[in-house]
Design a protein around this motif. Structure first.
Motif, mmCIF file in Angstrom:
data_model
loop_
_atom_site.group_PDB
_atom_site.id
_atom_site.type_symbol
_atom_site.label_atom_id
_atom_site.label_comp_id
_atom_site.label_asym_id
_atom_site.label_seq_id
_atom_site.Cartn_x
_atom_site.Cartn_y
_atom_site.Cartn_z
ATOM 1 N N ASP A 29 27.352 -12.711 4.610
ATOM 2 C CA ASP A 29 27.011 -14.083 4.925
ATOM 3 C C ASP A 29 25.501 -14.153 5.141
ATOM 4 N N MET A 30 24.787 -14.745 4.191
ATOM 5 C CA MET A 30 23.343 -14.863 4.290
ATOM 6 C C MET A 30 23.022 -16.195 4.973
ATOM 7 N N ASN A 31 22.727 -16.133 6.240
ATOM 8 C CA ASN A 31 22.426 -17.362 6.973
ATOM 9 C C ASN A 31 20.919 -17.506 7.161
ATOM 10 N N GLN A 32 20.516 -18.546 7.864
ATOM 11 C CA GLN A 32 19.099 -18.821 8.041
ATOM 12 C C GLN A 32 18.400 -17.786 8.921
ATOM 13 N N ASP A 33 19.150 -17.094 9.767
ATOM 14 C CA ASP A 33 18.542 -16.077 10.621
ATOM 15 C C ASP A 33 18.132 -14.847 9.818
ATOM 16 N N ARG A 34 18.771 -14.654 8.691
ATOM 17 C CA ARG A 34 18.513 -13.478 7.859
ATOM 18 C C ARG A 34 18.511 -13.903 6.389
ATOM 19 N N PRO A 35 17.412 -14.495 5.922
ATOM 20 C CA PRO A 35 17.394 -15.024 4.558
ATOM 21 C C PRO A 35 17.292 -13.950 3.463
ATOM 22 N N TRP A 37 18.138 -9.703 2.200
ATOM 23 C CA TRP A 37 18.956 -8.512 2.438
ATOM 24 C C TRP A 37 18.141 -7.475 3.201
ATOM 25 N N ASN A 38 16.942 -7.202 2.728
ATOM 26 C CA ASN A 38 16.051 -6.236 3.358
ATOM 27 C C ASN A 38 14.860 -7.021 3.912
ATOM 28 N N GLU A 42 11.695 -7.330 1.088
ATOM 29 C CA GLU A 42 11.833 -8.445 0.147
ATOM 30 C C GLU A 42 10.738 -9.497 0.246
ATOM 31 N N PRO A 43 10.257 -9.852 1.424
ATOM 32 C CA PRO A 43 9.165 -10.836 1.457
ATOM 33 C C PRO A 43 7.870 -10.332 0.811
ATOM 34 N N LEU A 44 7.762 -9.020 0.614
ATOM 35 C CA LEU A 44 6.545 -8.454 0.032
ATOM 36 C C LEU A 44 6.548 -8.437 -1.492
ATOM 37 N N TYR A 45 7.702 -8.705 -2.123
ATOM 38 C CA TYR A 45 7.783 -8.640 -3.586
ATOM 39 C C TYR A 45 6.745 -9.535 -4.220
ATOM 40 N N GLY A 46 6.005 -8.964 -5.182
ATOM 41 C CA GLY A 46 5.014 -9.736 -5.920
ATOM 42 C C GLY A 46 3.698 -9.925 -5.195
#
Length: 84
Positions: A29-35, A37-38, A42-46
């Motif tokens: 369950d991907m909720n707003q608290d954890r947008p 997986w990693n 993941e926010p660092l991609y690109g």
């Protein structure tokens, strides 16, 4: 021996069937608290930060391959590649 191979083939087939049916995967369950997986990576991609991390990991891998010897060490020496 043939009986053992038949069992392992049966087991492999069963695992493949289960994977196909999705039984080996858990739904998350991907909720707003954890947008993501990693959350760390993941926010660092690109981004330039990810490029720096990837370059560092590539250098470490090339150093390990050269130290281990074998095909890759010969290839690096032949092409005058120094990973350090």
């Amino acid at each position: 021996m043939a009986r053992r191979n038949a069992r392992s083939k049966d087991k492999e087939q069963e695992m493949a069937n289960n994977a196909y049916k999705g039984l080996l995967y858990k739904e998350v369950d991907m909720n707003q608290d954890r947008p993501y997986w990693n959350m760390e990576m993941e926010p660092l991609y690109g981004t330039p930060a990810m490029a720096k991390i990837q370059l560092q990991r590539l250098k470490e891998q090339l150093i390990r391959l050269k130290a281990k010897g074998g095909y890759y060490a010969r290839m690096m020496e032949r092409n005058r590649l120094d990973p350090e």
